[in-house]
Design an enzyme around this catalytic site. Structure first.
Site, short mmCIF file in Angstrom:
data_model
loop_
_atom_site.label_atom_id
_atom_site.label_comp_id
_atom_site.label_asym_id
_atom_site.label_seq_id
_atom_site.Cartn_x
_atom_site.Cartn_y
_atom_site.Cartn_z
N LEU A 1 0.85 -1.18 0.00
CA LEU A 1 0.00 0.00 0.00
C LEU A 1 0.89 1.24 0.00
CD1 LEU A 1 -2.74 -0.88 2.68
CD2 LEU A 1 -3.00 -0.93 0.19
N ASP A 2 0.48 2.26 -0.76
CA ASP A 2 1.20 3.53 -0.74
C ASP A 2 1.17 4.12 0.67
OD1 ASP A 2 1.67 3.40 -3.47
OD2 ASP A 2 -0.12 4.56 -3.98
N LYS A 3 2.15 4.97 0.94
CA LYS A 3 2.21 5.68 2.23
C LYS A 3 0.89 6.39 2.54
CE LYS A 3 4.62 9.64 4.30
NZ LYS A 3 5.75 10.58 4.15
#
Length: 290
Positions: free
Chosen positions: A132-134
Site C-alpha cells: 500500500l502507498d504511504k
C-alpha cells in the site's frame, strides 16, 4: 530455523525428490534450487540429489534461515491487526505510514512498528504479500516466514486474491458502475505514472456507493495491480481522489495522505484451503469529506 517436512506416502513411492518438493511441498523452482545448493533439502536428515527416488515412510525436509539484511530501529505506535494465525497477519495500516524502511525513510514505518509490536525478535524479516502507498490506509497481508509468503504471493493478480478499496473522489461518474481499462506507464524518470498506449494493461472495476453535490464515494476492485493504478485511473476520468497530491491536489484536512482506503481483503489460505475475508471500515477522517 524454519523447517518444512513431508512424509512420503505409498502413492508417492518412486517419484523424485524434486517432484515431491515442487508439487507436494509447493516450493517454487527457484527456491528449491537455492535450498538444494545450500544443503537445505534433506531426505531422512541427509543431503540428497534432486533426482533421487523416494520410498514410503521417508521424510523429505526443506529448511532455511530467516536472516535480517539490515538492522531496524523499533518504533512504537498503535497497530491494529484484525486477523492473524500461525502463518499470516492481516494488518490495518494507518496513513500516512510507509510500508517499508529505506535509506530515505526515517522514523515510523509498518516494518519497524511491527518489529516493535513483536518485541524485537531476532532474525526478524518483514514479508509483505501486497503493498500500500504511504498515503493509503487499510488492509495489508504480511507473511510470517518465506514459505508462507511465496505461497500467498502466487495468488496475487488472480481471482482468488481480492482487494477492494473505498475512495472519495472529486466529481461524479456518468454511470453507477463500470470498468476502467486503460494502460499505465511511467511518466519520465520519477514516480509518477500516466495513461499511455505503450503502458501495461490496467483494469479497475468500480461502483458508486454515495454522492454529494461535489464528490463521490466509490468502491473499487483491482483486476490488475499497477503502481498507483486507482489514483491514475480516477484522475484520467476527471475524478481525482481527494487529497491526492500527485494526481489531483492536496487537501488541508488530509496531511500526508489522500482519501483512499483498502477496505476488503480476501484470499484462499494456502495451508488450510479456507477462505479468509477481512473488512475495514472507512476512517472517520474520510467520512468527514462526504
Amino acid at each position: 530455523m524454519p523447517v518444512l517436512t513431508h512424509e512420503i506416502t505409498e502413492a508417492e513411492t518412486g517419484r523424485t525428490v524434486k517432484s515431491i518438493a515442487l508439487k507436494e511441498m509447493r516450493l517454487s523452482r527457484g527456491w528449491f534450487s537455492s535450498l538444494k545448493f545450500n544443503g537445505g533439502i534433506r531426505l531422512d536428515g541427509e543431503s540428497v540429489r534432486a533426482d533421487q527416488r523416494v520410498q514410503a515412510g521417508q521424510i523429505l525436509s526443506a529448511q532455511w534461515e530467516e536472516t535480517q539484511g539490515t538492522s531496524l530501529t523499533p518504533y512504537e505506535a498503535p497497530l491494529r491487526i484484525p486477523w492473524q494465525d500461525e502463518h499470516y497477519f492481516v494488518i490495518d495500516k494507518p496513513a500516512p505510514l510507509p510500508t517499508l524502511c529505506s535509506a530515505r525513510q526515517e522514523g515510523a514505518t509498518l516494518e519497524n512498528v511491527l518489529f516493535s509490536y513483536l518485541k524485537c525478535p531476532e532474525n526478524y524479516l518483514f514479508r509483505p504479500v501486497n503493498r500500500l502507498d504511504k498515503g493509503t490506509s487499510g488492509l495489508l497481508a504480511v507473511a510470517k516466514d518465506a514459505h508462507a509468503q511465496q505461497l500467498l504471493q502466487r495468488q496475487l493478480h488472480t481471482e482468488t486474491f481480492i482487494r477492494e478499496y473505498l475512495a472519495v473522489c472529486e466529481g461524479h461518474f456518468p454511470r453507477a458502475e463500470g470498468v476502467i481499462d486503460l494502460p499505465i506507464g511511467k511518466m519520465g524518470e520519477g514516480i509518477r505514472r500516466e495513461i499511455r498506449p505503450d503502458g501495461k494493461r490496467a483494469v479497475t472495476h468500480y461502483r458508486v456507493e454515495q454522492e454529494t453535490d461535489t464528490r463521490s464515494l466509490l468502491r473499487l476492485r483491482l483486476e490488475t495491480g499497477r503502481t498507483h493504478q486507482i489514483r491514475v485511473h480516477l484522475a484520467a476520468m476527471n475524478c481525482p481522489i481527494v487529497g491526492d497530491y500527485l494526481y489531483g491536489k492536496p487537501h488541508p484536512d488530509l496531511s500526508g495522505r489522500f482519501a483512499l482506503h483498502a477496505c476488503f481483503l480476501q484470499f484462499c489460505h494456502p495451508f488450510t484451503g479456507e477462505t479468509v475475508s477481512v473488512s475495514s471500515p472507512l476512517p472517520q477522517t474520510l467520512e468527514n469529506l462526504l
